[in-house]
Write a protein that holds these residues in place. Sequence first.
Motif, PDB file in Angstrom:
ATOM      1  N   SER A  88       0.851  -1.185   0.000  1.00  0.00           N
ATOM      2  CA  SER A  88       0.000   0.000   0.000  1.00  0.00           C
ATOM      3  C   SER A  88       0.888   1.237   0.000  1.00  0.00           C
ATOM      4  N   HIS A  91       2.256   1.343   3.926  1.00  0.00           N
ATOM      5  CA  HIS A  91       1.870  -0.014   4.301  1.00  0.00           C
ATOM      6  C   HIS A  91       1.983  -0.249   5.809  1.00  0.00           C
ATOM      7  N   ASP A 105       0.396  -2.175  11.179  1.00  0.00           N
ATOM      8  CA  ASP A 105      -0.144  -2.206   9.825  1.00  0.00           C
ATOM      9  C   ASP A 105      -1.043  -0.988   9.652  1.00  0.00           C
ATOM     10  N   GLU A 107      -3.667  -0.269   7.883  1.00  0.00           N
ATOM     11  CA  GLU A 107      -4.861  -0.672   7.132  1.00  0.00           C
ATOM     12  C   GLU A 107      -4.528  -0.952   5.669  1.00  0.00           C
ATOM     13  N   SER A 108      -3.425  -1.678   5.461  1.00  0.00           N
ATOM     14  CA  SER A 108      -2.986  -1.983   4.103  1.00  0.00           C
ATOM     15  C   SER A 108      -3.947  -2.968   3.435  1.00  0.00           C
ATOM     16  N   THR A 109      -3.992  -2.925   2.115  1.00  0.00           N
ATOM     17  CA  THR A 109      -4.896  -3.788   1.357  1.00  0.00           C
ATOM     18  C   THR A 109      -4.537  -5.254   1.521  1.00  0.00           C
ATOM     19  N   ASN A 110      -3.260  -5.602   1.406  1.00  0.00           N
ATOM     20  CA  ASN A 110      -2.829  -6.996   1.449  1.00  0.00           C
ATOM     21  C   ASN A 110      -2.368  -7.445   2.832  1.00  0.00           C
TER      22      ASN A 110
END
Length: 148
Positions: A88, A91, A105, A107-110
């Motif tokens: 992200s 990230h 984290d 709130e990263s996509t992966n």
Amino acid sequence: MYEFFANIIKYLFVTAIYFFMFSIIRLIYLDIRRSRMGTVKDDNPYLKLLNRINDLPFRVQESYSIKDKYTLGRGANTSITIPDPFLSTIHVQFLKEGDGWAIIDNESTNGTEVNGEQIGGEPCALKTGDLIKLGQLNFIFVEPILDE
């Protein structure tokens, strides 16, 4: 006459084997020496890349030093910018907490994994040897041992 040539071939073969073994040991020594040559030049903890650099379709360093408050992502406004499409923009964030370090984290996509477990938005304490998976990259967290 046959024994003479057989002995010469035997000694040449043994010499070739010793030369081959010497070459392998020398390559191992040079590889270990190169990895200990301190790609990080300060006393801060760092992330050591576990992936093979040649296997990645983008440029990445072998290690990244972490300071008091560091962010990592693919965005240009992060402390550590890595152009991994699975990262992200921002990230994760690394924080100094007392004597130790933590990762959060963002709130990263992966998502982010530490030692195989998905972490959330809460700080996750880090110690030397922790495996961190970010996008398609695998890092090991290392705190240098300081001589007193």
